[in-house]
Motif scaffolding. Structure first.
Motif, PDB file in Angstrom:
ATOM      1  N   LEU A  83       0.704  -1.154  -0.048  1.00  0.00           N
ATOM      2  CA  LEU A  83      -0.113   0.053   0.034  1.00  0.00           C
ATOM      3  C   LEU A  83       0.954   1.096  -0.005  1.00  0.00           C
ATOM      4  O   LEU A  83       0.700   2.051  -1.020  1.00  0.00           O
ATOM      5  CB  LEU A  83      -0.948  -0.123   1.031  1.00  0.00           C
ATOM      6  N   PRO A  84       1.956   1.392   1.024  1.00  0.00           N
ATOM      7  CA  PRO A  84       2.629   2.610   1.003  1.00  0.00           C
ATOM      8  C   PRO A  84       3.375   2.906  -0.269  1.00  0.00           C
ATOM      9  O   PRO A  84       3.728   3.902  -0.452  1.00  0.00           O
ATOM     10  CB  PRO A  84       3.338   2.642   2.214  1.00  0.00           C
ATOM     11  N   HIS A  85       3.762   1.828  -0.894  1.00  0.00           N
ATOM     12  CA  HIS A  85       4.684   1.940  -1.925  1.00  0.00           C
ATOM     13  C   HIS A  85       3.996   2.139  -3.091  1.00  0.00           C
ATOM     14  O   HIS A  85       4.488   2.986  -4.136  1.00  0.00           O
ATOM     15  CB  HIS A  85       5.572   0.749  -2.165  1.00  0.00           C
ATOM     16  N   ARG A  86       2.814   1.689  -3.385  1.00  0.00           N
ATOM     17  CA  ARG A  86       1.873   1.844  -4.657  1.00  0.00           C
ATOM     18  C   ARG A  86       1.369   3.147  -4.304  1.00  0.00           C
ATOM     19  O   ARG A  86       0.874   4.064  -5.626  1.00  0.00           O
ATOM     20  CB  ARG A  86       0.871   0.788  -4.779  1.00  0.00           C
ATOM     21  N   TYR A  87       1.080   3.655  -3.379  1.00  0.00           N
ATOM     22  CA  TYR A  87       0.200   4.821  -2.911  1.00  0.00           C
ATOM     23  C   TYR A  87       0.868   5.883  -2.045  1.00  0.00           C
ATOM     24  O   TYR A  87       0.596   6.149  -1.086  1.00  0.00           O
ATOM     25  CB  TYR A  87      -1.132   4.806  -2.608  1.00  0.00           C
ATOM     26  N   PRO A  88       2.174   6.399  -2.691  1.00  0.00           N
ATOM     27  CA  PRO A  88       2.890   7.210  -1.788  1.00  0.00           C
ATOM     28  C   PRO A  88       2.287   8.412  -1.199  1.00  0.00           C
ATOM     29  O   PRO A  88       2.618   9.067  -0.292  1.00  0.00           O
ATOM     30  CB  PRO A  88       4.228   7.373  -2.273  1.00  0.00           C
ATOM     31  N   ARG A  89       1.430   8.892  -1.994  1.00  0.00           N
ATOM     32  CA  ARG A  89       0.665  10.245  -1.537  1.00  0.00           C
ATOM     33  C   ARG A  89      -0.547   9.926  -0.659  1.00  0.00           C
ATOM     34  O   ARG A  89      -1.317  10.906  -0.505  1.00  0.00           O
ATOM     35  CB  ARG A  89       0.122  10.839  -2.820  1.00  0.00           C
ATOM     36  N   ALA A  90      -0.856   8.742  -0.403  1.00  0.00           N
ATOM     37  CA  ALA A  90      -1.731   8.449   0.560  1.00  0.00           C
ATOM     38  C   ALA A  90      -1.631   9.258   1.932  1.00  0.00           C
ATOM     39  O   ALA A  90      -0.836   9.631   2.379  1.00  0.00           O
ATOM     40  CB  ALA A  90      -2.005   6.820   0.803  1.00  0.00           C
TER      41      ALA A  90
END
Length: 897
Positions: free
Chosen positions: A732-739
Motif C-alpha cells: 500500500l505505501p509503495h503503490r500509493y506514496p501520496r496516501a
C-alpha cells in the motif's frame, strides 16, 4: 460542489433530430426546413447534417484529461481507462439520431485499449489519420452495441442542469469516454479514440464513404481490422490491486511486549577481569515506548569504572590495549570517574554494558565513514580558518600595544606623566571621549585655559626635547600644558622663558601693589585684573577706562584642563583591550553560540550533519532498530513507540567519536560540539518543521547532569518523550506514496444496546506524521507527536484512531479487484468477480443486477444492466476515495499472558 452525470447531450441543429437511435440509421441525419419569403411563399427543403463520415480529425485541445496520463507505468488494472473532452456534446455531435426510449444514445467515437503486443501502430502511412491495426478484433475490441453505456456527460454545480450547460462557465462541464476492459497487471497498453461507425473509419482511412445505412466499425465476427486514430496515448499497468484492495488486505498485528524488550546479548568472557554480566537485553530504537536495559551486578560496573580513560592514566591490564572511552566526558564536563551506582546520564552511558554497546555502535558509524564526514566537516568550516588567523593576529597586536600603552599611559603617575600622556594622545583627541563621557577630549581642551595648539603635531615637533628650540628654551609641550593649566589670570611668570625685551620708550603695565588699588574690568569676571602700571600717572587713565565698563557680572576665567583626571579617560580610550578588540571584531562575524571569555579567542566550531541516523542503524543493525523486525507478517499494521534511551545513547556515542576524530584531524573544535542531533527523519512532517524542531536531542552540553539517560537529551517543547509509530508492511505505501495517513482523537458513543464504545468523529481533526521512513524493503513507518499511552486511551480518554485515506483525485471509474470478504450489500461491493466479462475482456451488461441490494440500500434505484442509462452506470462504477480507520488500542503492543 455537486457532481452529476448525464447520459448524453446535443446542441445546435443536432438537438432537433427526432429519429431515435436504433438499427437502419442513415449515414447523415436529415431535418425538414421551412422557408417563408415575404410572408407569401413558403418552401420546404431538407437539411442534411454532418455525420461520422465527414470527420477526419479531432482538435487535440479538446482533450483535457486522460486517466492514466501518458507513459504511466503503474496504473491500477481494476480501473477503467478514460478520456475527457472540453465540449460536453462532443461524443454525440455527429451521431445521426437522438436517444431512444431508454434514454440511450450511441456516441460516434469510442475509446479502445489494446495490449501493446497485440497492436501495430498507431502509425502514419500517408492516410488522413494514423492507423491502428489489429489481427483479431474479436479478442481485443468492445461490443459496439453497448457503446452508449460508456460515454456520459459530467456537470458540476447545484443549479438546474440546463442552466449549467448553457451558462458562461465551460469549466463546469465535460464529456467522458470509458473503456470497460479488464486490464492485466504489469502489461503495456495502447489507448486510442477511434470512430464507432464504418463511415467514420472509411473517412479516416481515406476510403470512399458509404452514404447508405449507418454500420458499426466492427462486429462480433470481425477479425483483422484497421482503425483510424483520432487521439492516442500509451501506458502500463502495475501489480493487481488498487488502494481499496490493498488496504483491505492489511490485518492488525499487535507485537508482543516481550519481543520488543530488546536484543539479547551475552556478556561473558570479558577481558581485563571484568565479571560476566550474563545475558542482558539491549532495547531497540522502537519498542513499547519505555524500554530500559535491566540492572547488572554492581561489581560489573565497578570493574568497568576502573578501566576508563578518566580521570587520567591508569594501569592498563595486559589484555586491554587502551583504556575504555568515557562517552560524553567532555560534553558533560566531567573530570572524575562516574559512580557505579549513580543515576546520572553520564554514569549510565559510561558504565552500563547495554548503553556502552549502543554508544559503541555510534562510534562504529563514525569510523566507517570518517573520510566522508571529515570532507563534509572541512567543507562546512569555510572562512573559519581565515577568521581564526585574523583573531590570532588581533591577539598579537593587542598584547604588543598593551606594553606600549602601559609605558605611555601609566596607571598611577604624576601630574607631569598625565600631561605628557595627553600631549601624546593629541592626534586622537577628536576621537576620544573626555572625563564626562559626553564631550571629546578636543572639546574639553577648547573650553579650558590650555591652548589647543599645544596638542598638535606641529607643537610636538617644534618643542621636542632634542630639538633646537627644546634644547635652547629648556621647556617641552608638557611643561607648557602644566603652566597653562595652573595659570588662572593672577600675576605670575610668563608662559615661555623670560619676559620679552621691549624697545626703548614702550609703556608697560607693571605691578601696582595690592589688588584693591586696581579696578576690575567688566567682562573678565572676578579674579581678573589689569597688571599694575609702573608710573602712578597711568592709574587715572586706567580708572577712567574702567568706568566705561558695566559691573563685572560676566563668566569667570576658563576652567582648568585637569590632566590628572582627563588622563583616565584617555587611558581607557587608548586601551588596546578595547580598541584592538573592537577593531578586529568589527571585521568578523562569529557564530552566536560562540561566547568565549576572550573576545579574540579563536573560534571553535563543530560541523553539523543533518542526516537522520536511524538509516545507519537500519542498514547495519536492523534488530537494534526494531527487535524482531523480520517477524512482522506481510500485509500487517502495528503500532509501537520510540525509545528515547536508545537514541540518546547512540547519538552520544556518535558525537563523542566525532569529537575525537575532529581533534585528531586538527579541526578547530573543543570536543564539546554536537554534530549529530537527528535520529529520525522529520523532513516528512506535515506541516514542515524547521530549525531545532527537526532535532531529536538538545546539544549535549545542555543535558541536565542529574537526569537519567532516557530524559536528559529530550529537546524542550511539547513533544512527548516516546512518540507513537505506525508500522505498515505491504504494497500500500509503495503503490500509493501520496496516501494520507493521520491520527485523530476518538469520541465516545453509545450503541443500541447501551454499550459505550469508541467512534470516529464526524469531523476528525487530523494529526499528521512528524517523521517517517522505511525499515527494509517493504516496511514503512510514520511517527506522530502522540505518546503510546495517549493513543491507547483509558476509561476516561477515548484514545486515537489511525486513519489510512486514499488521496482525493478527479473522478476515476472501475470495479474492485476482488469481492469483499464481508459484503455491505451496496454498489461499492461491485467487483470484476461479480460481473460478466466478454471474450474480449470487456464488461458485458446483462439484464439483471449482478448483486442483490437490500431494500433501502440503493436509494437512487441504479441498475447495472441494459435497462439503465450511461449516467446510472457512471454513478455505479465511480471509484470514490477509500478510507480505513482502526483504533490504536487494537494495534499497540500486547502483554503476553
Amino acid at each position: 460542489m455537486t457532481r452529476r452525470f448525464l447520459p448524453w447531450w446535443r446542441t445546435g441543429a443536432a438537438a432537433l433530430v427526432t429519429r431515435a437511435d436504433g438499427p437502419a440509421l442513415p449515414a447523415r441525419a436529415e431535418l425538414p426546413v421551412e422557408a417563408t419569403v415575404n410572408a407569401l411563399h413558403t418552401a420546404t427543403v431538407t437539411a442534411r447534417l454532418y455525420g461520422p463520415g465527414e470527420v477526419i480529425g479531432l482538435d487535440p485541445r479538446q482533450v483535457i484529461r486522460t486517466d492514466p496520463v501518458e507513459h504511466t507505468t503503474d496504473f491500477e488494472p481494476n480501473l477503467f481507462p478514460l478520456i475527457e473532452f472540453d465540449a460536453p456534446e462532443l461524443p454525440w455531435a455527429f451521431t445521426p439520431a437522438t436517444a431512444d426510449a431508454a434514454d440511450q444514445l450511441r456516441p460516434w467515437l469510442v475509446l479502445v485499449v489494446v495490449p501493446r503486443a497485440a497492436a501495430r501502430g498507431p502509425a502514419h502511412d500517408g492516410r488522413p489519420l494514423p492507423v491502428l491495426a489489429l489481427d483479431d478484433a474479436r479478442s481485443q475490441l468492445p461490443d459496439l452495441a453497448q457503446s452508449w453505456a460508456w460515454a456520459h456527460l459530467q456537470v458540476t454545480g447545484t443549479e438546474a442542469t440546463p442552466t449549467i450547460l448553457t451558462g458562461p462557465d465551460p469549466a463546469r462541464t465535460l464529456s467522458r469516454l470509458l473503456c470497460p476492459r479488464r486490464l492485466a497487471g504489469d502489461t503495456a497498453y495502447v489507448a486510442a479514440v477511434v470512430p464507432a461507425f464504418a463511415q467514420g473509419v472509411a473517412a479516416g482511412l481515406g476510403q470512399p464513404v458509404d452514404a447508405g445505412e449507418l454500420r458499426p466499425a466492427w462486429g462480433p465476427t470481425t477479425t483483422a481490422v484497421e482503425l483510424p486514430v483520432l487521439f492516442s496515448w500509451e501506458f502500463a499497468t502495475g501489480p493487481v490491486g488498487d488502494f481499496e484492495e490493498l488496504a483491505a488486505r492489511l490485518r492488525p498485528h499487535p507485537l508482543a511486549a516481550d519481543d520488543l524488550a530488546g536484543l539479547p546479548v551475552t556478556v561473558t568472557d570479558q577481558p581485563a577481569g571484568v565479571p560476566d554480566a550474563g545475558t542482558i537485553h539491549v532495547p531497540g530504537a522502537l519498542g513499547t515506548g519505555d524500554d530500559l536495559p535491566p540492572d547488572v551486578e554492581p561489581e560489573v560496573l565497578e570493574s568497568l569504572a576502573s578501566l576508563l580513560e578518566i580521570p587520567g592514566p591508569v594501569a592498563i591490564p595486559a589484555d586491554l590495549p587502551l583504556p575504555l572511552p568515557a562517552y560524553g566526558r567532555w560534553h558533560a564536563g566531567q573530570r572524575v570517574a562516574p559512580t557505579p551506582t549513580g543515576t546520572k546520564w553520564f554514569d549510565q552511558l559510561t558504565l552500563h554494558p547495554a548503553a556502552r554497546a549502543v554508544a559503541a555502535l555510534g562510534t562504529r558509524a563514525v569510523q566507517e565513514r570518517q573520510e566522508q564526514l571529515m570532507a563534509s566537516a572541512w567543507a562546512q568550516v569555510g572562512e573559519v580558518a581565515r577568521l581564526n588567523r585574523l583573531l590570532r593576529h588581533g591577539q598579537l597586536a593587542r598584547e604588543a600595544t598593551r606594553v606600549l600603552h602601559r609605558r605611555v599611559v601609566p596607571l598611577n603617575g604624576s601630574s607631569r606623566d598625565a600631561a605628557e600622556a595627553l600631549v601624546l594622545a593629541g592626534p586622537a583627541r577628536h576621537r576620544l571621549l573626555g572625563i564626562d563621557g559626553v564631550r571629546t577630549v578636543a572639546e574639553h581642551i577648547a573650553t579650558s585655559r590650555v591652548p589647543e595648539a599645544l596638542f598638535t603635531a606641529a607643537a610636538r615637533r617644534v618643542l621636542r626635547v632634542r630639538g633646537p628650540l627644546g634644547r635652547r628654551a629648556g621647556v617641552s609641550a608638557t611643561d607648557l600644558v602644566l603652566r597653562a593649566d595652573e595659570r588662572d589670570g593672577r600675576p605670575g611668570a610668563a608662559l615661555v622663558g623670560q619676559p620679552p625685551r621691549l624697545p626703548p620708550g614702550t609703556i608697560t603695565i607693571e605691578p601696582l601693589g595690592s589688588e584693591d588699588e586696581l579696578p576690575r574690568l567688566c567682562g573678565l569676571g572676578p579674579g581678573w585684573w589689569l597688571e599694575r602700571p609702573g608710573p602712578r600717572a597711568t592709574l587715572g587713565p586706567v580708572a577712567e577706562l574702567s568706568a566705561w565698563f558695566a559691573p563685572c557680572d560676566g563668566p569667570g576665567p576658563p576652567p582648568a584642563l585637569l590632566p590628572d583626571e582627563q588622563v583616565w579617560a584617555v587611558r581607557d580610550g587608548l586601551d588596546p583591550e578595547r580598541t584592538v578588540t573592537t577593531k578586529v571584531r568589527s571585521r568578523v562575524r562569529v557564530p552566536s553560540t560562540w561566547v568565549p571569555r576572550d573576545p579574540l579567542e579563536p573560534v571553535l566550531v563543530a560541523p553539523e550533519f543533518p542526516t537522520p541516523m536511524y538509516r545507519w542503524v537500519r542498514d547495519h543493525a536492523p534488530d537494534l532498530l526494531l527487535p524482531g523486525i523480520g517477524e512482522i507478517p506481510v500485509d500487517s499494521v502495528s503500532l509501537v513507540g520510540t525509545n528515547p534511551w536508545f537514541s540518546a545513547a547512540f547519538l552520544a556515542g556518535l558525537n563523542h567519536e566525532m569529537a575525537r576524530e575532529l581533534l585528531w584531524r586538527g579541526y578547530p573544535t573543543d570536543q564539546r560540539g554536537t554534530c549529530f542531533r537527528r535520529f529520525w527523519d522529520r523532513s516528512v512532517a506535515v506541516p514542515p518543521l524547521t530549525g531545532a524542531d527537526l532535532d531529536d536531542i538538545r546539544p549535549l552540553p545542555d543535558w541536565p547532569l542529574e537526569e537519567p539517560l532516557e530524559r536528559a537529551g529530550l529537546p524542550p517543547g511539547p513533544r512527548p518523550a516516546s512518540e507513537l509509530v505506525l508500522l505498515l508492511r505491504g504494497e500500500l505505501p509503495h503503490r500509493y506514496p501520496r496516501a494520507t495517513i493521520y491520527a485523530t482523537k476518538a469520541v465516545w458513543t453509545t450503541t443500541a444496546a447501551g454499550e459505550r464504545v469508541h467512534a470516529l468523529p464526524a469531523a476528525p481533526v487530523e494529526e499528521h506524521a512528524v517523521f517517517g521512513g522505511t525499515l527494509g524493503a517493504d516496511v514503512t513507518f510514520r511517527g506522530f507527536a502522540i505518546s503510546p499511552n495517549q493513543a491507547r486511551g483509558d476509561d476516561v480518554e477515548p484514545g486515537y484512531y489511525i486513519v489510512l485515506q486514499e488521496q482525493p483525485t478527479e473522478a476515476r471509474f472501475g470495479l474492485d479487484g476482488s469481492a469483499p470478504t464481508v459484503p455491505t450489500g451496496t454498489w461499492g461491493d461491485l467487483s470484476w468477480e461479480t460481473v460478466t466479462v466478454s471474450a474480449s475482456g470487456h464488461v458485458a451488461l446483462g439484464g439483471t443486477d449482478p448483486i442483490v441490494v437490500p431494500p433501502g440500500g440503493n436509494p437512487r434505484g441504479l441498475h447495472f444492466s441494459t435497462a439503465t442509462t450511461a449516467a446510472h452506470i457512471a454513478g455505479v462504477v465511480e471509484q470514490r476515495p477509500y478510507r480505513v480507520a482502526v483504533h490504536a488500542a487494537v494495534l499497540l503492543p500486547r502483554e503476553d499472558t
